[in-house]
Design a protein around this motif. Structure first.
Motif, PDB file in Angstrom:
ATOM      1  N   MET A   1      -0.744  15.696 -28.988  1.00 34.11           N
ATOM      2  CA  MET A   1       0.185  15.600 -27.932  1.00 34.11           C
ATOM      3  C   MET A   1       1.334  14.786 -28.019  1.00 34.11           C
ATOM      4  O   MET A   1       0.682  13.228 -28.561  1.00 34.11           O
ATOM      5  CB  MET A   1      -0.845  15.628 -26.642  1.00 34.11           C
ATOM      6  N   GLU A   2       2.442  14.811 -27.657  1.00 37.97           N
ATOM      7  CA  GLU A   2       3.329  13.870 -28.049  1.00 37.97           C
ATOM      8  C   GLU A   2       3.751  13.184 -26.546  1.00 37.97           C
ATOM      9  O   GLU A   2       4.591  12.179 -26.514  1.00 37.97           O
ATOM     10  CB  GLU A   2       4.707  14.562 -28.313  1.00 37.97           C
TER      11      GLU A   2
ATOM     12  N   PRO B   1       9.957  18.707 -27.406  1.00 40.25           N
ATOM     13  CA  PRO B   1       9.004  19.010 -27.997  1.00 40.25           C
ATOM     14  C   PRO B   1       7.517  18.334 -27.232  1.00 40.25           C
ATOM     15  O   PRO B   1       7.678  17.130 -26.601  1.00 40.25           O
ATOM     16  CB  PRO B   1       8.966  18.019 -29.474  1.00 40.25           C
ATOM     17  N   LEU B   2       6.386  19.081 -27.156  1.00 34.50           N
ATOM     18  CA  LEU B   2       5.606  18.696 -26.114  1.00 34.50           C
ATOM     19  C   LEU B   2       4.163  18.539 -27.201  1.00 34.50           C
ATOM     20  O   LEU B   2       3.344  17.557 -26.872  1.00 34.50           O
ATOM     21  CB  LEU B   2       5.254  20.001 -25.297  1.00 34.50           C
ATOM     22  N   LEU B   3       4.159  19.280 -28.129  1.00 37.49           N
ATOM     23  CA  LEU B   3       2.877  18.661 -29.045  1.00 37.49           C
ATOM     24  C   LEU B   3       3.126  19.220 -30.268  1.00 37.49           C
ATOM     25  O   LEU B   3       4.208  20.013 -30.843  1.00 37.49           O
ATOM     26  CB  LEU B   3       1.571  19.606 -28.735  1.00 37.49           C
TER      27      LEU B   3
ATOM     28  N   VAL C   1      -1.786  24.342 -21.660  1.00 39.83           N
ATOM     29  CA  VAL C   1      -1.256  23.056 -21.492  1.00 39.83           C
ATOM     30  C   VAL C   1      -0.785  23.031 -19.881  1.00 39.83           C
ATOM     31  O   VAL C   1      -0.174  24.194 -19.443  1.00 39.83           O
ATOM     32  CB  VAL C   1      -0.025  22.770 -22.375  1.00 39.83           C
ATOM     33  N   ASN C   2      -1.069  22.106 -19.196  1.00 40.29           N
ATOM     34  CA  ASN C   2      -0.774  22.110 -17.602  1.00 40.29           C
ATOM     35  C   ASN C   2       0.337  21.428 -17.518  1.00 40.29           C
ATOM     36  O   ASN C   2       0.652  20.157 -17.859  1.00 40.29           O
ATOM     37  CB  ASN C   2      -2.195  21.606 -17.148  1.00 40.29           C
ATOM     38  N   ILE C   3       1.544  21.999 -17.243  1.00 38.21           N
ATOM     39  CA  ILE C   3       2.761  21.214 -16.738  1.00 38.21           C
ATOM     40  C   ILE C   3       3.149  21.894 -15.570  1.00 38.21           C
ATOM     41  O   ILE C   3       3.198  23.176 -15.272  1.00 38.21           O
ATOM     42  CB  ILE C   3       3.919  21.744 -17.587  1.00 38.21           C
ATOM     43  N   HIS C   4       3.194  21.091 -14.266  1.00 33.95           N
ATOM     44  CA  HIS C   4       3.429  21.457 -13.008  1.00 33.95           C
ATOM     45  C   HIS C   4       3.898  20.135 -12.120  1.00 33.95           C
ATOM     46  O   HIS C   4       3.721  19.068 -12.700  1.00 33.95           O
ATOM     47  CB  HIS C   4       2.446  22.095 -12.188  1.00 33.95           C
TER      48      HIS C   4
ATOM     49  N   ILE D   1      -5.433  14.922 -31.107  1.00 36.50           N
ATOM     50  CA  ILE D   1      -4.938  13.609 -30.786  1.00 36.50           C
ATOM     51  C   ILE D   1      -4.190  13.376 -29.651  1.00 36.50           C
ATOM     52  O   ILE D   1      -3.262  14.164 -29.502  1.00 36.50           O
ATOM     53  CB  ILE D   1      -4.202  13.012 -32.038  1.00 36.50           C
ATOM     54  N   MET D   2      -4.582  12.494 -28.811  1.00 35.80           N
ATOM     55  CA  MET D   2      -3.657  12.474 -27.526  1.00 35.80           C
ATOM     56  C   MET D   2      -2.886  11.165 -27.421  1.00 35.80           C
ATOM     57  O   MET D   2      -3.376  10.497 -28.029  1.00 35.80           O
ATOM     58  CB  MET D   2      -4.948  12.450 -26.273  1.00 35.80           C
ATOM     59  N   LYS D   3      -1.684  11.349 -26.628  1.00 38.18           N
ATOM     60  CA  LYS D   3      -0.984  10.064 -26.616  1.00 38.18           C
ATOM     61  C   LYS D   3      -1.540   9.399 -25.027  1.00 38.18           C
ATOM     62  O   LYS D   3      -1.755   9.882 -24.158  1.00 38.18           O
ATOM     63  CB  LYS D   3       0.372  10.636 -26.414  1.00 38.18           C
TER      64      LYS D   3
END
Length: 413
Positions: free
Chosen positions: A245-246, A258-260, A280-283, A350-352
């Motif tokens: 994850m970026e 770019p998100l991931l 992926v949750n984007i809100h 891998i998380m940011k």
């Protein structure tokens, strides 16, 4: 695959709707009102049952033979409780407006979402629903057994409870909008969120080497809220993927950014890309339970607002700064998991993660920028930084202490 994507998106939408519904100010009042409606159905049915008639016949004080008297009692109670409800929550809205104007409008969710206030509102509305339903069941019959006397006396008991609730409600609301109470609430929620997520005592950054890779862009703009962990981990295991994850949770992501990155593949099918992005949750909106960093931000905003020329309240800023000091100490000693492994202990995601220094820079330096000319804030900064530097080895803390020591305001102490 299309049915799976549709089901996945539906579940995600239902999850978001569920969270919004549960956190709504109307959720608990609606449930309480429904309970009162069911109770009114039961009590009226009991009133008209043979058992209820026998009880009223044996206890003369429970008998209301005059239907007009019962109507008058119920109508009076209904009008009084409606007035009580309007007055109570007019006062709440005035206090909320004052708190938002002097602290931060981001704290309104904390105040509006208060469970006790919602229960009191629900009890008021439930009493009104109970009374209105009761009013519609009164019949003009001379024997008096068809006047719901037991239900009417129960309504009177509810009204007495409403009055005592109102008295306590006045005390509770005046206490809940105090600055120290709000700051303590934010601090407590942030601490609990970190205790759930920051479970590692020792931390080393992920050092996965990147070879062939594929970047996937965000499909819409909004706040990145994380991802569905279990489905994403299962998908990565099934397709043998390693995803990075970026962005950290809580960051604004603009569409087509770019998100991931898929680190071990150069290409994947379009359907698989859609399936990944569907997890992926984007809100809009943020929640401390999901992102503890939001608590740091709220405390920073409260302090900055308190130090603004229009408010000029260094005492509130110091309270926020003290809460931030406690949270930074805990965060510097406890770290969130950055890597997610499957059942076979293979790295899959891998998380940011925001470092302590990033949190400190984004949430403490703005307070210093606004308050470095205030002697009280200067002294509190020095006191907190001195303790943090003695107990941790974070370079940002030492730089901040050095900055405070070189401040003209501190040198004059």
């Amino acid at each position: 695959m299309k049915l799976k994507l549709l089901a996945q998106n539906t579940l995600k939408s239902i999850g978001i709707l569920y969270l919004k519904t549960v956190k709504s100010i109307a959720f608990i009042p609606a449930i309480v009102a429904m309970v009162f409606l069911l109770l009114s159905l039961f009590t009226v049915q009991f009133d008209y049952s043979d058992t209820g008639k026998a009880i009223k016949a044996g206890a003369h004080w429970l008998t209301l033979k005059d239907a007009s008297t019962a109507r008058s009692i119920i109508s009076t109670i209904t009008g009084g409780i409606i007035s009580l409800t309007v007055f109570s929550f007019s006062m709440v809205m005035i206090l909320l407006n004052q708190a938002a104007s002097q602290m931060s409008n981001r704290i309104l969710e904390k105040l509006i979402g208060n469970r006790f206030q919602q229960i009191v509102l629900g009890f008021y509305i439930g009493t009104i629903v109970f009374a209105l339903f009761l009013l519609s069941t009164i019949r003009d019959i001379d024997s008096g057994v068809y006047v719901p006397a037991i239900s009417t006396y129960l309504l009177i008991a509810f009204t007495v409870v409403d009055i005592f609730l109102f008295i306590y409600f006045l005390h509770y609301v005046t206490q809940s909008v105090k600055y120290e109470t709000i700051i303590h609430k934010i601090f407590t929620d942030t601490q609990k969120s970190m205790e759930r997520k920051c479970v590692l005592q020792n931390f080393s950054p992920s050092s996965c080497e990147q070879g062939s890779s594929l970047s996937l862009n965000a499909q819409n703009s909004g706040i990145y809220q994380g991802f569905m962990e279990k489905p994403m981990r299962s998908l990565c295991k099934r397709e043998d993927l390693l995803i990075r994850m970026e962005w950290p949770v809580g960051k604004l992501v603009i569409k087509d950014t770019p998100l991931l990155t898929i680190l071990n593949k150069e290409t994947i099918p379009k359907d698989l890309q859609k399936e990944i992005m569907g997890m992926v949750n984007i809100h809009g909106g943020q929640d401390i339970d999901v992102n503890y960093y939001y608590g740091f931000r709220q405390l920073m905003e409260v302090a900055v607002k308190a130090l603004s020329p229009g408010i000029n309240d260094p005492g509130t800023a110091i309270l926020s700064l003290q809460a931030l000091g406690h949270l930074l100490k805990y965060r510097s000693e406890n770290h969130p998991e950055e890597e997610i492994y499957d059942e076979e202990k293979r790295l899959r995601i891998i998380m940011k993660i925001r470092s302590v220094e990033e949190i400190f820079t984004e949430c403490v330096y703005p307070i210093w920028d606004y308050g470095k000319q205030d002697r009280l804030v200067n002294m509190e900064f020095h006191h907190i930084m001195l303790q943090l530097c003695a107990q941790t080895n974070i370079p940002a803390f030492e730089r901040m202490l050095d900055t405070v020591n070189r401040s003209p305001m501190h040198q004059g102490v």
